[in-house]
Design a protein around this motif. Structure first.
Motif, PDB file in Angstrom:
ATOM      1  N   CYS A 134      18.022 -35.421 -75.303  1.00 62.84           N
ATOM      2  CA  CYS A 134      18.793 -35.273 -74.066  1.00 62.84           C
ATOM      3  C   CYS A 134      19.856 -36.369 -73.990  1.00 62.84           C
ATOM      4  O   CYS A 134      19.526 -37.552 -74.102  1.00 62.84           O
ATOM      5  CB  CYS A 134      17.858 -35.370 -72.861  1.00 62.84           C
ATOM      6  SG  CYS A 134      18.727 -35.396 -71.280  1.00 62.84           S
ATOM      7  N   GLU A 190      21.359 -37.365 -71.425  1.00 63.02           N
ATOM      8  CA  GLU A 190      21.233 -38.086 -70.150  1.00 63.02           C
ATOM      9  C   GLU A 190      20.145 -39.155 -70.197  1.00 63.02           C
ATOM     10  O   GLU A 190      20.368 -40.286 -69.809  1.00 63.02           O
ATOM     11  CB  GLU A 190      20.937 -37.108 -69.010  1.00 63.02           C
ATOM     12  CG  GLU A 190      22.055 -36.133 -68.738  1.00 63.02           C
ATOM     13  CD  GLU A 190      23.285 -36.797 -68.144  1.00 63.02           C
ATOM     14  OE1 GLU A 190      23.142 -37.720 -67.323  1.00 63.02           O
ATOM     15  OE2 GLU A 190      24.393 -36.387 -68.528  1.00 63.02           O
ATOM     16  N   CYS A 191      18.943 -38.769 -70.662  1.00 63.16           N
ATOM     17  CA  CYS A 191      17.815 -39.711 -70.606  1.00 63.16           C
ATOM     18  C   CYS A 191      17.200 -40.028 -71.971  1.00 63.16           C
ATOM     19  O   CYS A 191      16.333 -40.886 -72.070  1.00 63.16           O
ATOM     20  CB  CYS A 191      16.737 -39.187 -69.659  1.00 63.16           C
ATOM     21  SG  CYS A 191      15.837 -37.745 -70.273  1.00 63.16           S
ATOM     22  N   ASN A 193      15.272 -38.072 -73.779  1.00 66.43           N
ATOM     23  CA  ASN A 193      14.025 -37.346 -74.030  1.00 66.43           C
ATOM     24  C   ASN A 193      14.206 -36.381 -75.204  1.00 66.43           C
ATOM     25  O   ASN A 193      15.169 -35.645 -75.269  1.00 66.43           O
ATOM     26  CB  ASN A 193      13.613 -36.573 -72.774  1.00 66.43           C
ATOM     27  CG  ASN A 193      12.293 -35.862 -72.925  1.00 66.43           C
ATOM     28  OD1 ASN A 193      11.503 -36.146 -73.806  1.00 66.43           O
ATOM     29  ND2 ASN A 193      12.051 -34.919 -72.031  1.00 66.43           N
ATOM     30  N   CYS A 209      14.844 -34.150 -66.733  1.00 61.06           N
ATOM     31  CA  CYS A 209      15.707 -34.950 -65.849  1.00 61.06           C
ATOM     32  C   CYS A 209      16.731 -34.100 -65.113  1.00 61.06           C
ATOM     33  O   CYS A 209      17.419 -34.586 -64.224  1.00 61.06           O
ATOM     34  CB  CYS A 209      16.411 -36.057 -66.643  1.00 61.06           C
ATOM     35  SG  CYS A 209      17.754 -35.494 -67.715  1.00 61.06           S
TER      36      CYS A 209
END
Length: 59
Positions: A16, A18-19, A21, A44
């Protein structure tokens, strides 16, 4: 969808953006690969859908 295109998209969206993961399933995120679409989402809230027909139209 061609396997090579699926692998290319997995390299790009496997983690991911964004985070970070990298897990799929058990509430961590998901992945759906169909004939013309690649969909990846994360716990997220991040989500991407790629339609490969758009790439074919550009050729």
């Amino acid at each position: 969808m061609l396997l090579s295109k699926s692998m290319e998209l997995m390299k790009k969206y496997g983690n991911c953006p964004e985070c970070g993961n990298r897990f799929i399933g058990n509430g961590q995120g998901g992945l759906v690969v169909e004939e013309y679409t690649f969909e990846r989402w994360c716990k997220c809230g991040w989500k991407v859908i790629v339609d490969v027909r758009k790439d074919e139209d550009d050729d």
